[in-house]
Design a protein around this motif. Structure first.
Motif, PDB file in Angstrom:
ATOM      1  N   LEU A  26      79.718 -33.164  -2.523  1.00 47.27           N
ATOM      2  CA  LEU A  26      79.296 -31.782  -2.282  1.00 47.27           C
ATOM      3  C   LEU A  26      80.453 -30.938  -1.778  1.00 47.27           C
ATOM      4  O   LEU A  26      80.658 -29.800  -2.215  1.00 47.27           O
ATOM      5  N   ASP A  27      81.218 -31.474  -0.856  1.00 51.54           N
ATOM      6  CA  ASP A  27      82.330 -30.730  -0.286  1.00 51.54           C
ATOM      7  C   ASP A  27      83.388 -30.421  -1.338  1.00 51.54           C
ATOM      8  O   ASP A  27      83.902 -29.299  -1.420  1.00 51.54           O
ATOM      9  N   VAL A  28      83.695 -31.412  -2.175  1.00 50.41           N
ATOM     10  CA  VAL A  28      84.766 -31.263  -3.160  1.00 50.41           C
ATOM     11  C   VAL A  28      84.365 -30.382  -4.333  1.00 50.41           C
ATOM     12  O   VAL A  28      85.140 -29.531  -4.784  1.00 50.41           O
ATOM     13  N   TYR A  29      83.150 -30.550  -4.840  1.00 57.19           N
ATOM     14  CA  TYR A  29      82.758 -29.857  -6.061  1.00 57.19           C
ATOM     15  C   TYR A  29      81.965 -28.568  -5.836  1.00 57.19           C
ATOM     16  O   TYR A  29      81.893 -27.726  -6.733  1.00 57.19           O
ATOM     17  N   VAL A  30      81.373 -28.411  -4.658  1.00 56.07           N
ATOM     18  CA  VAL A  30      80.492 -27.258  -4.440  1.00 56.07           C
ATOM     19  C   VAL A  30      80.991 -26.351  -3.322  1.00 56.07           C
ATOM     20  O   VAL A  30      81.132 -25.144  -3.497  1.00 56.07           O
ATOM     21  N   VAL A  31      81.264 -26.919  -2.161  1.00 59.55           N
ATOM     22  CA  VAL A  31      81.600 -26.100  -1.001  1.00 59.55           C
ATOM     23  C   VAL A  31      83.023 -25.573  -1.064  1.00 59.55           C
ATOM     24  O   VAL A  31      83.280 -24.393  -0.833  1.00 59.55           O
ATOM     25  N   GLU A  68      71.691 -26.996  -0.153  1.00 58.97           N
ATOM     26  CA  GLU A  68      70.382 -27.136   0.488  1.00 58.97           C
ATOM     27  C   GLU A  68      69.632 -28.345  -0.050  1.00 58.97           C
ATOM     28  O   GLU A  68      69.052 -29.134   0.701  1.00 58.97           O
ATOM     29  N   SER A  69      69.675 -28.522  -1.354  1.00 58.61           N
ATOM     30  CA  SER A  69      68.935 -29.609  -1.996  1.00 58.61           C
ATOM     31  C   SER A  69      69.535 -30.976  -1.712  1.00 58.61           C
ATOM     32  O   SER A  69      68.829 -31.909  -1.315  1.00 58.61           O
ATOM     33  N   LEU A  70      70.842 -31.111  -1.906  1.00 58.07           N
ATOM     34  CA  LEU A  70      71.475 -32.432  -1.823  1.00 58.07           C
ATOM     35  C   LEU A  70      71.950 -32.799  -0.418  1.00 58.07           C
ATOM     36  O   LEU A  70      72.246 -33.967  -0.169  1.00 58.07           O
ATOM     37  N   ALA A  71      71.991 -31.827   0.480  1.00 61.23           N
ATOM     38  CA  ALA A  71      72.410 -32.142   1.845  1.00 61.23           C
ATOM     39  C   ALA A  71      71.240 -32.213   2.804  1.00 61.23           C
ATOM     40  O   ALA A  71      71.147 -33.145   3.614  1.00 61.23           O
ATOM     41  N   ARG A 121      79.258 -22.683   7.099  1.00 67.81           N
ATOM     42  CA  ARG A 121      79.452 -23.826   7.987  1.00 67.81           C
ATOM     43  C   ARG A 121      79.197 -25.154   7.277  1.00 67.81           C
ATOM     44  O   ARG A 121      79.193 -26.208   7.913  1.00 67.81           O
ATOM     45  N   ALA A 122      79.005 -25.095   5.970  1.00 66.37           N
ATOM     46  CA  ALA A 122      78.667 -26.307   5.222  1.00 66.37           C
ATOM     47  C   ALA A 122      79.787 -27.341   5.282  1.00 66.37           C
ATOM     48  O   ALA A 122      79.531 -28.545   5.390  1.00 66.37           O
ATOM     49  N   HIS A 123      81.042 -26.881   5.220  1.00 65.57           N
ATOM     50  CA  HIS A 123      82.159 -27.828   5.253  1.00 65.57           C
ATOM     51  C   HIS A 123      82.174 -28.602   6.566  1.00 65.57           C
ATOM     52  O   HIS A 123      82.361 -29.835   6.567  1.00 65.57           O
TER      53      HIS A 123
END
Length: 212
Positions: A26-31, A68-71, A121-123
């Motif tokens: 998630l961090d690498v591809y989305v955030v 939201e979905s995957l985390a 703040r997702a990262h």
């Protein structure tokens, strides 16, 4: 070891690894996507859902919705939040063989898992998940005994990582001819620094990255 205990320890290892790997992807591809990453939200969201084995979103998913979905979605079996809950529940079922340190680590992680995280703040949140996963693994690895608990925990981790890595490499998120895409894939697998270590060049040859 009783089969029910072995199964629970296996699921603890698998769930801890899932939380770590999904948070990293998630961090690498989305955030915080790098140059060379697929930048089409219509592609990234559904593809990442398939890679981690989540339910199909069924519609266009913006980056915030994917996080939201995957985390945080506790009803999504492939999510970080669900994995943390699974790890804690199975550790409780195997309390007679799971160390107090591992139980405390998983119990605290589950109790501090937020239900909402601001996009900006997702990262930080995903980094916290990776740190807690690393702590759980460290507790098990730090035990002097390489007994059946260690074996089943490690087996659960290893099989989960093999499966998600294979799905990632077979997905459109990896452009097999692009060095930038392979750099990102290595980071998503937690292998970026290990790949570069001991090499006397800064480039990434696709063949070398694939082989690694």
């Amino acid at each position: 070891m009783l089969s029910r205990l072995a199964g629970s320890v296996f699921h603890v290892g698998s769930a801890v690894e899932r939380a770590d790997v999904v948070a990293r992807m998630l961090d690498v591809y989305v955030v915080r996507p790098d140059a060379g990453v697929v930048d089409d939200e219509d592609v990234v969201g559904p593809t990442l859902h398939r890679v981690v084995g989540a339910r199909s979103p069924g519609r266009r998913r913006l980056r915030a919705a994917v996080v939201e979905s995957l985390a945080l979605d506790r009803h999504e079996p492939a999510s970080v939040a669900h994995a943390v809950g699974v790890a804690r529940d199975h550790a409780r079922r195997a309390r007679e063989v799971v160390s107090t340190e591992l139980w405390d680590c998983l119990d605290v992680t589950r109790s501090r898992m937020p239900r909402k995280v601001a996009v900006d703040r997702a990262h930080e949140f995903l980094a916290w998940v990776r740190e807690r996963s690393a702590l759980a693994v460290g507790v098990v690895e730090g035990d002097v005994s390489r007994d059946e608990v260690w074996e089943f925990f490690t087996l659960g981790r290893s099989l989960l990582r093999c499966g998600l890595t294979a799905r990632l490499l077979a997905s459109p998120l990896v452009d097999t001819g692009s060095a930038a895409s392979w750099t990102t894939a290595l980071r998503a697998c937690g292998a970026g620094e290990a790949f570069r270590r001991g090499r006397d060049h800064h480039g990434v040859a696709p063949r070398d990255a694939a082989g690694f």
